[in-house]
Scaffold this motif. Structure first.
Motif, PDB file in Angstrom:
ATOM      1  N   VAL A   5       0.871  -1.166   0.000  1.00  0.00           N
ATOM      2  CA  VAL A   5       0.000   0.000   0.000  1.00  0.00           C
ATOM      3  C   VAL A   5       0.911   1.219   0.000  1.00  0.00           C
ATOM      4  CG1 VAL A   5      -1.846   1.243   1.174  1.00  0.00           C
ATOM      5  CG2 VAL A   5      -1.757  -1.265   1.317  1.00  0.00           C
ATOM      6  N   PHE A   6       0.793   2.039  -1.030  1.00  0.00           N
ATOM      7  CA  PHE A   6       1.610   3.237  -1.173  1.00  0.00           C
ATOM      8  C   PHE A   6       0.829   4.404  -0.567  1.00  0.00           C
ATOM      9  CE2 PHE A   6       2.634   0.190  -4.403  1.00  0.00           C
ATOM     10  CZ  PHE A   6       4.020   0.140  -4.346  1.00  0.00           C
ATOM     11  N   VAL A   7       1.362   4.956   0.508  1.00  0.00           N
ATOM     12  CA  VAL A   7       0.644   5.959   1.286  1.00  0.00           C
ATOM     13  C   VAL A   7       1.332   7.320   1.143  1.00  0.00           C
ATOM     14  CG1 VAL A   7      -0.223   6.546   3.577  1.00  0.00           C
ATOM     15  CG2 VAL A   7       0.090   4.135   2.954  1.00  0.00           C
ATOM     16  N   GLU A  42       0.501 -11.172   4.458  1.00  0.00           N
ATOM     17  CA  GLU A  42      -0.777 -11.624   5.018  1.00  0.00           C
ATOM     18  C   GLU A  42      -1.856 -10.592   4.718  1.00  0.00           C
ATOM     19  OE1 GLU A  42      -0.321 -12.301   9.191  1.00  0.00           O
ATOM     20  OE2 GLU A  42       1.449 -13.547   8.916  1.00  0.00           O
ATOM     21  N   PRO A  43      -3.120 -11.000   4.723  1.00  0.00           N
ATOM     22  CA  PRO A  43      -4.191 -10.033   4.519  1.00  0.00           C
ATOM     23  C   PRO A  43      -4.116  -8.908   5.551  1.00  0.00           C
ATOM     24  CG  PRO A  43      -5.057 -12.244   4.336  1.00  0.00           C
ATOM     25  CD  PRO A  43      -3.640 -12.374   4.826  1.00  0.00           C
ATOM     26  N   ARG A  69      -5.452  -7.061  -3.717  1.00  0.00           N
ATOM     27  CA  ARG A  69      -6.854  -7.002  -4.131  1.00  0.00           C
ATOM     28  C   ARG A  69      -7.685  -6.547  -2.937  1.00  0.00           C
ATOM     29  NH1 ARG A  69     -10.925 -10.687  -3.798  1.00  0.00           N
ATOM     30  NH2 ARG A  69      -9.513 -12.367  -3.207  1.00  0.00           N
ATOM     31  N   ILE A  70      -8.511  -5.552  -3.153  1.00  0.00           N
ATOM     32  CA  ILE A  70      -9.405  -5.083  -2.103  1.00  0.00           C
ATOM     33  C   ILE A  70     -10.587  -6.044  -2.042  1.00  0.00           C
ATOM     34  CG2 ILE A  70     -10.882  -3.215  -1.297  1.00  0.00           C
ATOM     35  CD1 ILE A  70      -8.976  -1.284  -2.764  1.00  0.00           C
ATOM     36  N   ILE A  80      -7.610  -6.064   2.612  1.00  0.00           N
ATOM     37  CA  ILE A  80      -6.813  -6.221   1.398  1.00  0.00           C
ATOM     38  C   ILE A  80      -6.130  -7.571   1.464  1.00  0.00           C
ATOM     39  CG2 ILE A  80      -4.990  -5.207  -0.032  1.00  0.00           C
ATOM     40  CD1 ILE A  80      -5.440  -2.665   1.816  1.00  0.00           C
ATOM     41  N   VAL A  81      -6.202  -8.319   0.388  1.00  0.00           N
ATOM     42  CA  VAL A  81      -5.583  -9.638   0.316  1.00  0.00           C
ATOM     43  C   VAL A  81      -4.584  -9.659  -0.837  1.00  0.00           C
ATOM     44  CG1 VAL A  81      -7.596 -10.785   1.342  1.00  0.00           C
ATOM     45  CG2 VAL A  81      -7.451 -10.545  -1.133  1.00  0.00           C
TER      46      VAL A  81
END
Length: 84
Positions: A5-7, A42-43, A69-70, A80-81
């Motif tokens: 996840v790019f924040v 992990e999710p 994948r959301i 998110i997985v």
């Protein structure tokens, strides 16, 4: 596969980065001054109220992009997985 996840490095998203950094399954890095990256094999699941985010900021969580994948993204939680 790894979730990434790019924040954007802005105060509005700081609670997400803090929450992820407290999880053993997550690695948080800052490859660029403008972005932080949350990685996990992990999710990942986050709750809006636990992060203290108002809905407008909540729905903008993924403006930096992500790999994965959301699975769930509603008003109160996101899951998110890894991508298939």
């Amino acid at each position: 596969m790894t979730i990434r996840v790019f924040v954007p490095a802005v105060p509005e998203f700081a609670s997400l980065v803090r929450a992820a950094s407290r999880r053993a399954s997550c690695k948080v890095s800052a490859p660029l001054p403008e972005y932080q990256v949350i990685e996990s094999s992990e999710p990942l699941e986050f709750a809006r109220k636990e992060l203290g985010l108002k809905p407008a900021v909540w729905y903008g969580l993924f403006t930096g992009g992500l790999t994965g994948r959301i699975e769930i993204f509603d008003r109160e939680r996101v899951r998110i997985v890894p991508a298939d």
